[in-house]
Design a protein around this motif. Structure first.
Motif, mmCIF file in Angstrom:
data_model
loop_
_atom_site.group_PDB
_atom_site.id
_atom_site.type_symbol
_atom_site.label_atom_id
_atom_site.label_comp_id
_atom_site.label_asym_id
_atom_site.label_seq_id
_atom_site.Cartn_x
_atom_site.Cartn_y
_atom_site.Cartn_z
ATOM 1 N N GLY A 154 0.831 -1.202 0.000
ATOM 2 C CA GLY A 154 0.000 0.000 0.000
ATOM 3 C C GLY A 154 0.856 1.239 0.000
ATOM 4 O O GLY A 154 2.076 1.183 -0.239
ATOM 5 N N ASN A 155 0.249 2.389 0.274
ATOM 6 C CA ASN A 155 0.968 3.662 0.272
ATOM 7 C C ASN A 155 2.059 3.704 1.339
ATOM 8 O O ASN A 155 3.045 4.424 1.212
ATOM 9 N N THR A 156 1.877 2.953 2.431
ATOM 10 C CA THR A 156 2.866 2.925 3.515
ATOM 11 C C THR A 156 3.935 1.870 3.278
ATOM 12 O O THR A 156 4.776 1.640 4.130
ATOM 13 N N GLN A 157 3.904 1.229 2.123
ATOM 14 C CA GLN A 157 4.840 0.169 1.747
ATOM 15 C C GLN A 157 4.637 -1.111 2.557
ATOM 16 O O GLN A 157 5.454 -2.029 2.478
ATOM 17 N N ASP A 158 3.582 -1.177 3.383
ATOM 18 C CA ASP A 158 3.253 -2.424 4.070
ATOM 19 C C ASP A 158 2.574 -3.370 3.082
ATOM 20 O O ASP A 158 1.804 -2.943 2.230
#
Length: 473
Positions: free
Chosen positions: A108-112
């Motif tokens: 996702g946007n948080t790289q998670d």
């Protein structure tokens, strides 16, 4: 990968649903509730359980509902690595059958990692080679629609396949790319470096780096790459990303930070030096008026004091550029005043200043004194860079979109090489014996506070052209 990629890929898979539903390849998505606890987010295509019975798991179905605990334990290591962000492949033998699975993380946007997506199929050992070819074909259909630029290479670095986004990035067709060595995109010592790094890939290590690429039409791009082993059997994946705009933004931020730091220091330093300097200059002039002794030395002192005062003035201009006196002004008049001011210096070098100023130029909202300082700096530099008998050109026009007033100051003098070009505008960097290295920095800061833009083009031995773009309001 990102959320946009996830949505696009799911949509693509949905479009392929009918045709893939009866293929021996299974497309799936999994979420992770806990280690060893994985549930389907979607499932398309043929899927078999351990007994070879066709099944179609619905979203939310757990792997434990379909496979034995022992089998899932064999997959757990690969799945956990995939949920940590690494592409994985797994082969599980089931007697006369083998399950071959390739898993990709979706971030996702948080790289998670939000979930993993993958392909799998079950085949008899005698059918493995044939089914691998089918799997690769279906994989190509999917990866060709990916948002990232992806290149598949063989172990000898030969390019086996590229997707459409890679062709767009490199501005080459698939026919031009497939079959060539990937190391051809690196020049000089870069080729040896990437060959050494590629050995690390073959040993299972993920590598990352950057290289500069020149497209067939001459455009230079900064490209990041990351490589991993065996995304498909005996094929290794390289993901490319164009970071040219990102690099330019970083350079602008660094330059802006340098301007801000110098601007903050300028006022305090300048005022602290100016007061004792005034006293020093007055006493030297007093001594000079009272005696002719040491006149040569006193003259040198006064000359150096004047030079220090000049540096202080430039510092003060830099520090005051945030509090400019903006009024509607005629730039034509400002340029004519600048030429009149420096024409004597040009005549002494037998240099002609040629003006080509477009008629009916609109008034612009600016600080005329600050803008004049910019034109003086650039015109003075052009005269000093020119040889005896050369000419300096000043052109002014309205841009095609009518949004900017463009002023170009061009000389045909010594020019600058790429190394010098990277340093211009930095505090105290100058190529002149008596320069302060602040003139261009001051000018850049003034243009910035006019919401303008400065472009510089130069070639060693051919001259330099400064283009100043000031918004028309």
């Amino acid at each position: 990968m990102n959320k946009q990629y996830e949505e696009v890929e799911i949509k693509r898979i949905a479009e392929f649903h009918h045709s893939l539903n009866h293929c021996p390849i299974h497309l799936f998505g999994l979420r992770r509730d806990a280690e060893g606890d994985y549930k389907f987010t979607y499932s398309v295509g043929s899927m078999l359980d351990e007994l070879g019975v066709s099944i179609k798991p619905s979203p939310g179905t757990s792997l434990h509902d379909l496979y034995a605990k022992e089998l899932i334990e064999k997959w757990t290591d690969s799945l956990e690595k995939a949920f940590s962000g690494m592409t994985q492949t797994a082969n599980i033998n089931l007697g006369v059958r083998s399950i071959h699975t390739t898993i990709y993380p979706v971030t996702g946007n948080t790289q998670d990692v939000l979930e993993v997506v993958g392909t799998s199929y079950i085949a008899t050992n005698r059918e493995t080679e044939h089914t691998d070819a089918q799997s690769l074909k279906k994989f190509k259909q999917l990866f060709n629609h990916a948002l990232e630029a992806i290149v598949l290479c063989r172990s000898n670095m030969e390019i086996a396949e590229v997707n459409d986004r890679a062709c767009q990035l490199l501005q080459l067709s698939k026919e031009e790319l497939v079959g060539i060595g990937a190391d051809q995109f690196f020049v000089g010592s870069g080729k040896e470096v990437i060959r050494k790094k590629w050995k690390e890939v073959l040993n299972g290590k993920k590598i990352e780096g950057e290289f500069r690429y020149k497209t067939p039409d001459g455009l230079v791009k900064e490209i990041e790459y990351s490589c991993e082993k065996d995304v498909v059997d005996d094929l290794h994946v390289t993901v490319l990303k164009d970071v040219t705009d990102q690099k330019l933004t970083e350079q602008k931020l660094l330059k802006a930070e340098a301007l801000n730091v110098v601007g903050e220091l300028a006022a305090g330093v300048a005022h602290e030096i100016r007061n004792p300097l005034t006293s020093l200059k007055g006493f030297v002039q007093l001594i000079q008026n009272q005696t002719d002794e040491f006149d040569q030395y006193l003259t040198i002192i006064l000359t150096e004091v004047d030079r220090i005062e000049h540096i202080i003035k430039e510092f003060l201009v830099l520090s005051k550029s945030n509090s400019q006196n903006f009024v509607m002004s005629c730039v034509t008049d400002i340029i004519n005043d600048t030429v009149d001011l420096l024409n004597t210096q040009a005549i002494m070098k037998n240099i002609e200043i040629k003006k080509e100023l477009e008629n009916q130029i609109p008034l612009i909202f600016c600080d005329p004194l600050q803008l004049k300082q910019v034109f003086i700096n650039f015109l003075k530099n052009a005269i000093e860079a020119s040889a005896v008998g050369d000419c300096v050109e000043i052109n002014m026009k309205v841009s095609q979109n009518k949004e900017f007033l463009q002023v170009q100051i061009r000389d045909y003098g010594c020019g600058m090489d790429e190394t010098v070009m990277k340093k211009i505008g930095k505090p105290f960097f100058t190529t002149k014996d008596e320069g302060t290295g602040l003139g261009l920095m001051v000018s850049t800061n003034i243009i910035k506070h006019h919401n303008g833009r400065l472009d510089v083009k130069s070639k060693k031995g051919k001259g330099t052209m400064f283009t100043i773009n000031i918004p028309i309001q």
